[in-house]
Design an enzyme around this catalytic site. Structure first.
Site, short mmCIF file in Angstrom:
data_model
loop_
_atom_site.label_atom_id
_atom_site.label_comp_id
_atom_site.label_asym_id
_atom_site.label_seq_id
_atom_site.Cartn_x
_atom_site.Cartn_y
_atom_site.Cartn_z
CG ASN A 98 -35.09 2.31 -18.10
OD1 ASN A 98 -35.56 1.94 -17.03
ND2 ASN A 98 -33.81 2.60 -18.24
CG HIS A 114 -29.77 10.32 -14.19
ND1 HIS A 114 -28.85 10.63 -15.15
CD2 HIS A 114 -29.99 8.99 -14.28
CE1 HIS A 114 -28.52 9.53 -15.82
NE2 HIS A 114 -29.20 8.51 -15.31
CB SER A 143 -34.06 7.06 -12.71
OG SER A 143 -33.02 7.52 -11.88
CG ASP A 169 -34.22 14.08 -16.75
OD1 ASP A 169 -34.91 13.58 -17.64
OD2 ASP A 169 -33.03 13.74 -16.51
CG HIS A 204 -37.34 7.07 -15.66
ND1 HIS A 204 -37.00 5.83 -16.14
CD2 HIS A 204 -36.18 7.66 -15.28
CE1 HIS A 204 -35.69 5.66 -16.03
NE2 HIS A 204 -35.18 6.76 -15.51
CE LYS A 255 -33.64 6.02 -19.16
NZ LYS A 255 -33.01 7.06 -18.38
C1 LIG Z 1 -31.66 7.56 -18.36
C2 LIG Z 1 -31.64 8.93 -17.80
C3 LIG Z 1 -30.90 9.94 -18.40
C4 LIG Z 1 -29.95 9.67 -19.53
O1 LIG Z 1 -30.58 9.40 -20.73
P1 LIG Z 1 -29.85 8.52 -21.83
O2 LIG Z 1 -30.59 8.82 -23.06
O3 LIG Z 1 -29.97 7.10 -21.39
O4 LIG Z 1 -28.43 8.98 -21.88
C5 LIG Z 1 -31.02 11.22 -17.90
N1 LIG Z 1 -31.81 11.48 -16.83
C6 LIG Z 1 -32.52 10.51 -16.22
C7 LIG Z 1 -33.37 10.86 -15.06
C8 LIG Z 1 -32.44 9.20 -16.68
O5 LIG Z 1 -33.12 8.25 -16.05
#
Ligand SMILES: *Cc1c(COP(=O)(O)O)cnc(C)c1O
Length: 384
Positions: free
Chosen positions: A46, A132, A183, A208, A211, A242
């Protein structure tokens, strides 16, 4: 007799759901070396802007370790908060057009801690079906009532809120949780409609942007920014793991909410602060993301995305396979040809919707993307 782990592993194996760790013998970059498979092109990370192993960030990180130290010693409430953490949160809040921000050691910690700190008994958390795992776990930990609405289905969201309004106590909160870019399927949330609904109904919205941050919107500020809705989102959440190429999670909100989280978010309170060197390096990553260099990287990223798929609307391109074994076989075939494209299975995605998940990066060369496009077109289509 107590169940044995060997039997559980066998069950997973038989269902095509057992996972194995693969040893990576190179840094995280477009061309990697996988133990047992040799050199291959990496379409699984990512690292959307190619920052994770960039010369620039590596140098800054190394310098910051010498300047600020490697470790932080304890939780920020116990040991004192180092300047690098305050500075990062101030920059982030400013970038996100928000009053305040709080950072965590991971996006996972941010999601679980924030939702469980905001909600409790007497509240309702409403999540999109494809949210997620960290968001789902946060809702479960909270002790609030949980309702799930079918992926991006606005009418169902309305019914869930109507139900929630009958459930919540006098001071109860209704928290709507969704992702700006999902995601595992790369779809965008209908954010404008969701904001309208939540304002009408007096609910809170946690978005959130894991991405989307770094990829969408002016200065890569995210999907909320792209739609000029930053001020309408109560909690802009995301990760530095990411597009920012590093590690850590964040949430932006009003000063009062952030102060409340400092008092209640258990993954913040009971966890050692991230390294000060990391915090300072994240701040530099934000500068890169928000600047002209970030714009150039986003242009390259979108060019690579559209080279693979004209219709794609994010850097995540799912190729639906259905059966677990079909997805695993396709992933193996691609690996033999020198492409790492992971098969994603239940419980990461719903049952019977196993898929290949391609992610693109500004660091990919054009010819690598073209080679992948050719390899994908040679895959046998799933039979069902
Ligand atoms: C990757 C991800 C997370 C977690 O983030 P990390 O920093 O990898 O722990 C949370 N929410 C979504 C939608 C993700 O894709």
């Amino acid at each position: 007799m107590m169940r044995r782990p060997e039997d559980e592993l066998l069950e997973l194996e038989q269902a095509g759901l057992r996972r194995y760790l693969r040893r990576l013998e190179s840094p995280q970059q477009p061309n990697i070396n996988l133990a047992g498979s040799g050199p291959c092109r990496n379409f699984s990370s990512n690292d959307y802007l190619g920052l994770a192993n960039s010369e620039e960030l590596r140098t800054i990180f190394a310098e910051n370790i010498l300047k600020y130290g490697a470790g932080s010693g304890a939780s920020r409430l116990v040991c004192g908060t180092m300047d690098q953490h305050f500075l990062l949160e101030e920059s982030l809040a400013e970038l996100k057009r928000s009053e305040a921000a709080l950072t965590f050691s991971s996006g996972f910690a941010a999601a679980t801690s924030v939702i469980s700190a905001l909600c409790g008994k007497g509240d309702v958390v409403i999540l999109d079906k494809l949210c997620h795992a960290s968001l789902i776990d946060g809702a479960r930990l909270s002790g609030a009532k949980i309702r799930v609405w079918p992926h991006n289905d606005l009418n169902k969201l309305r019914t869930r809120i109507a139900w929630a309004k009958r459930q919540v106590g006098k001071n109860g909160r209704i928290l709507i949780v969704t992702e700006s870019v999902f995601s595992m399927d790369g779809a965008r949330a209908p954010l404008r409609d969701i904001v309208e609904i939540k304002n009408q109904q007096g609910a809170l919205l946690l978005l959130d942007e894991a991405h989307a941050f770094g990829v969408f919107g002016p200065q890569g500020r995210g999907l909320a920014a792209e739609m000029a809705l930053e001020s309408e989102v109560d909690f802009q959440m995301g990760t530095f793991s990411k597009a920012a190429g590093l590690a850590g999670g964040y949430v932006c909100a009003t000063r009062a909410f952030i102060d409340l989280l400092v008092n209640r978010a258990r993954g913040f309170i009971y966890s050692t602060a991230p390294s000060p060197a990391l915090a300072a390096t994240i701040e530099s990553a934000l500068e890169i993301i928000a600047g002209e260099d970030g714009d150039r990287k986003r242009d390259t990223l979108w060019q690579r995305i559209h080279l693979l798929d004209d219709d794609a609307r994010s850097a995540i391109i799912p190729i639906l396979m259905g059966e677990n074994d079909t997805a695993l076989t396709a992933s193996d075939v691609l690996l033999e040809k020198g492409f790492l494209v992971p098969a994603i299975r239940y419980p990461t995605v719903p049952r019977d919707s196993a898929r290949l998940r391609v992610t693109l990066s500004a660091a990919h060369e054009e010819e690598d993307v073209i080679a992948l496009r050719n390899a994908l077109s040679e895959l046998e289509p799933p039979t069902d």
